[in-house]
Design an enzyme around this catalytic site. Sequence first.
Site, mmCIF file in Angstrom:
data_model
loop_
_atom_site.group_PDB
_atom_site.id
_atom_site.type_symbol
_atom_site.label_atom_id
_atom_site.label_comp_id
_atom_site.label_asym_id
_atom_site.label_seq_id
_atom_site.Cartn_x
_atom_site.Cartn_y
_atom_site.Cartn_z
ATOM 1 N N CYS A 116 -21.214 40.923 -10.717
ATOM 2 C CA CYS A 116 -21.002 41.226 -12.145
ATOM 3 C C CYS A 116 -21.632 40.179 -13.065
ATOM 4 O O CYS A 116 -21.880 40.456 -14.234
ATOM 5 C CB CYS A 116 -19.522 41.360 -12.448
ATOM 6 S SG CYS A 116 -18.746 42.702 -11.554
ATOM 7 N N HIS A 256 -18.251 40.410 -20.171
ATOM 8 C CA HIS A 256 -18.252 41.384 -19.080
ATOM 9 C C HIS A 256 -17.083 42.338 -19.276
ATOM 10 O O HIS A 256 -15.953 41.912 -19.549
ATOM 11 C CB HIS A 256 -18.130 40.629 -17.753
ATOM 12 C CG HIS A 256 -17.984 41.517 -16.574
ATOM 13 N ND1 HIS A 256 -18.693 42.686 -16.425
ATOM 14 C CD2 HIS A 256 -17.191 41.421 -15.463
ATOM 15 C CE1 HIS A 256 -18.351 43.258 -15.294
ATOM 16 N NE2 HIS A 256 -17.444 42.519 -14.691
ATOM 17 N N ASN A 286 -15.692 49.156 -15.417
ATOM 18 C CA ASN A 286 -16.502 47.998 -15.022
ATOM 19 C C ASN A 286 -17.776 48.484 -14.343
ATOM 20 O O ASN A 286 -17.734 49.034 -13.242
ATOM 21 C CB ASN A 286 -15.677 47.128 -14.069
ATOM 22 C CG ASN A 286 -16.398 45.874 -13.619
ATOM 23 O OD1 ASN A 286 -17.600 45.724 -13.820
ATOM 24 N ND2 ASN A 286 -15.667 44.960 -13.009
HETATM 25 N N1 ACO Z 1 -1.978 52.876 -10.151
HETATM 26 C C1 ACO Z 1 -0.667 52.630 -10.062
HETATM 27 N N2 ACO Z 1 -0.172 51.493 -9.517
HETATM 28 C C2 ACO Z 1 -1.073 50.590 -9.088
HETATM 29 C C3 ACO Z 1 -2.469 50.796 -9.150
HETATM 30 C C4 ACO Z 1 -2.913 52.010 -9.704
HETATM 31 N N3 ACO Z 1 -4.210 52.306 -9.835
HETATM 32 N N4 ACO Z 1 -3.078 49.728 -8.638
HETATM 33 C C5 ACO Z 1 -2.126 48.859 -8.269
HETATM 34 N N5 ACO Z 1 -0.913 49.382 -8.522
HETATM 35 C C6 ACO Z 1 0.385 48.784 -8.273
HETATM 36 C C7 ACO Z 1 0.322 47.695 -7.255
HETATM 37 O O1 ACO Z 1 0.403 48.217 -5.949
HETATM 38 C C8 ACO Z 1 1.526 46.852 -7.616
HETATM 39 O O2 ACO Z 1 2.645 47.408 -7.050
HETATM 40 P P1 ACO Z 1 3.718 46.462 -6.302
HETATM 41 O O3 ACO Z 1 4.193 45.504 -7.380
HETATM 42 O O4 ACO Z 1 4.719 47.425 -5.835
HETATM 43 O O5 ACO Z 1 2.951 45.786 -5.219
HETATM 44 C C9 ACO Z 1 1.629 47.022 -9.129
HETATM 45 O O6 ACO Z 1 0.838 48.164 -9.458
HETATM 46 C C10 ACO Z 1 1.141 45.823 -9.911
HETATM 47 O O7 ACO Z 1 -0.089 45.401 -9.354
HETATM 48 P P2 ACO Z 1 -0.816 44.124 -9.850
HETATM 49 O O8 ACO Z 1 -2.008 43.879 -8.962
HETATM 50 O O9 ACO Z 1 0.154 43.004 -10.089
HETATM 51 O O10 ACO Z 1 -1.302 44.621 -11.272
HETATM 52 P P3 ACO Z 1 -2.011 43.767 -12.349
HETATM 53 O O11 ACO Z 1 -1.261 43.827 -13.608
HETATM 54 O O12 ACO Z 1 -2.426 42.427 -11.813
HETATM 55 O O13 ACO Z 1 -3.355 44.588 -12.577
HETATM 56 C C11 ACO Z 1 -5.655 44.705 -11.911
HETATM 57 C C12 ACO Z 1 -4.209 44.887 -11.476
HETATM 58 C C13 ACO Z 1 -5.957 45.682 -13.036
HETATM 59 C C14 ACO Z 1 -6.532 45.002 -10.711
HETATM 60 C C15 ACO Z 1 -5.861 43.260 -12.390
HETATM 61 O O14 ACO Z 1 -5.369 42.360 -11.433
HETATM 62 C C16 ACO Z 1 -7.299 42.934 -12.631
HETATM 63 O O15 ACO Z 1 -7.918 43.460 -13.544
HETATM 64 N N6 ACO Z 1 -7.903 42.006 -11.858
HETATM 65 C C17 ACO Z 1 -9.279 41.618 -12.039
HETATM 66 C C18 ACO Z 1 -10.148 42.633 -11.397
HETATM 67 C C19 ACO Z 1 -11.585 42.504 -11.800
HETATM 68 O O16 ACO Z 1 -11.909 42.278 -12.932
HETATM 69 N N7 ACO Z 1 -12.471 42.710 -10.827
HETATM 70 C C20 ACO Z 1 -13.847 42.819 -11.056
HETATM 71 C C21 ACO Z 1 -14.542 41.534 -10.915
HETATM 72 S S1 ACO Z 1 -16.214 41.735 -11.271
HETATM 73 C C22 ACO Z 1 -17.136 42.014 -9.837
HETATM 74 O O17 ACO Z 1 -17.868 41.161 -9.393
HETATM 75 C C23 ACO Z 1 -17.090 43.316 -9.156
#
Ligand code: ACO
Length: 331
Positions: A116, A256, A286
């Site tokens: 990214c 980003h 993304n």
């Molecule tokens: N729908 C419903 N529930 C979900 C989903 C979904 N799509 N995905 C995860 N959950 C659940 C999880 O299982 C978890 O349940 P649990 O508590 O029972 O285990 C709960 O929702 C909360 O999950 P978290 O991971 O704590 O959610 P968070 O608020 O951290 O958000 C997210 C998750 C959106 C992935 C966030 O962590 C994030 O944006 N991280 C950065 C990701 C990113 O930007 N990646 C790209 C990098 S760039 C590259 O090089 C590709």
Amino acid sequence: MTSRYARIAGWGKYLPERIMRNAELEELVDTSDEWIRSRSGIVERRIAADHEATSDLGLRAAQEALHCAGVDASEVDLVLVATSTPDYAFFPPTASLIQEALGARNAGAFDMNAVCSGFVYALVTATQFVLSGACKNVLVIGAEVFTRILDWQDRTTCVLFGDGAGAVLLQPTDRPGGLLSSVLGSDGSGACHLLVPGGGSRNPASHQTVAAREHYLRMNGREVFRFAINRMPEAVATSLDRAGLRPSDLDLLIPHQANQRIIDWAAKRLELSEEAVFSNVARYGNTSAASVPVALCEAIDQGLVRPNAIIGMVAFGAGLTWASAIWQWNT
Ligand code: ACO
């Protein structure tokens, strides 16, 4: 002969036609529109057609950038493609496929992979070719078909990404501005947090890797989130400092587009107003290396980039990597 400054002479983008809304994902995995919106800000994303690969998207963006600059493909010296979803896993480079399709018969071509962060890395690299006097017309393209490496059974990742491409044409100029400073960073100790485990030289493609779904992206979202909310504002602050500027000097930050919450955190840490931070993550999700150039194109088209404006471009991604560039608009 060395050149004094580089400028962005043309820009273009291409987003596949097909729109996938959150409601459609509700049919595929155990998720909801409300969860996706509230955790990421994403409402919809684009999905490449079956016949489209990364070079097809990159080609369309590059053609638009050349048209915008009024430059013929035969005048291009270098085609640099930032991508982590190349048409072919190892080679040929996607850049060569775009070079051929463009008719850029006098250009060299290579790919760069900083995931990214790739476009910002490529922009900073391409600028050096222009400033050294080695090249007069450099196409810098960020293009991805990320949806092809998504596990559509994994709700924690498949809701976050989309496909797209953006491109700029760099040229030398006497007009002051262009790249004022940059930060390029990497911390490979975080490589395990975001990777495609199978199909490379460490774990070659086999029946087992495919059965274990190891050819798809895997992510530790919480770790990446924590990394991003710290590194993004830090990288912007450091690059501003290197240019002798402060956050309040920024006319527009183009971050980003991974998650609206990450963008909001960065804006808050830098004490930037909402208007000073560009966002289109709601519409595209993304798009990895395409995210910053697509956002840049939209910001320009919306009249948000005025002459002499100070803009910041910042990204983070797998590696883990990060990159920030401070650019004064001298077009
Ligand atoms: N729908 C419903 N529930 C979900 C989903 C979904 N799509 N995905 C995860 N959950 C659940 C999880 O299982 C978890 O349940 P649990 O508590 O029972 O285990 C709960 O929702 C909360 O999950 P978290 O991971 O704590 O959610 P968070 O608020 O951290 O958000 C997210 C998750 C959106 C992935 C966030 O962590 C994030 O944006 N991280 C950065 C990701 C990113 O930007 N990646 C790209 C990098 S760039 C590259 O090089 C590709």
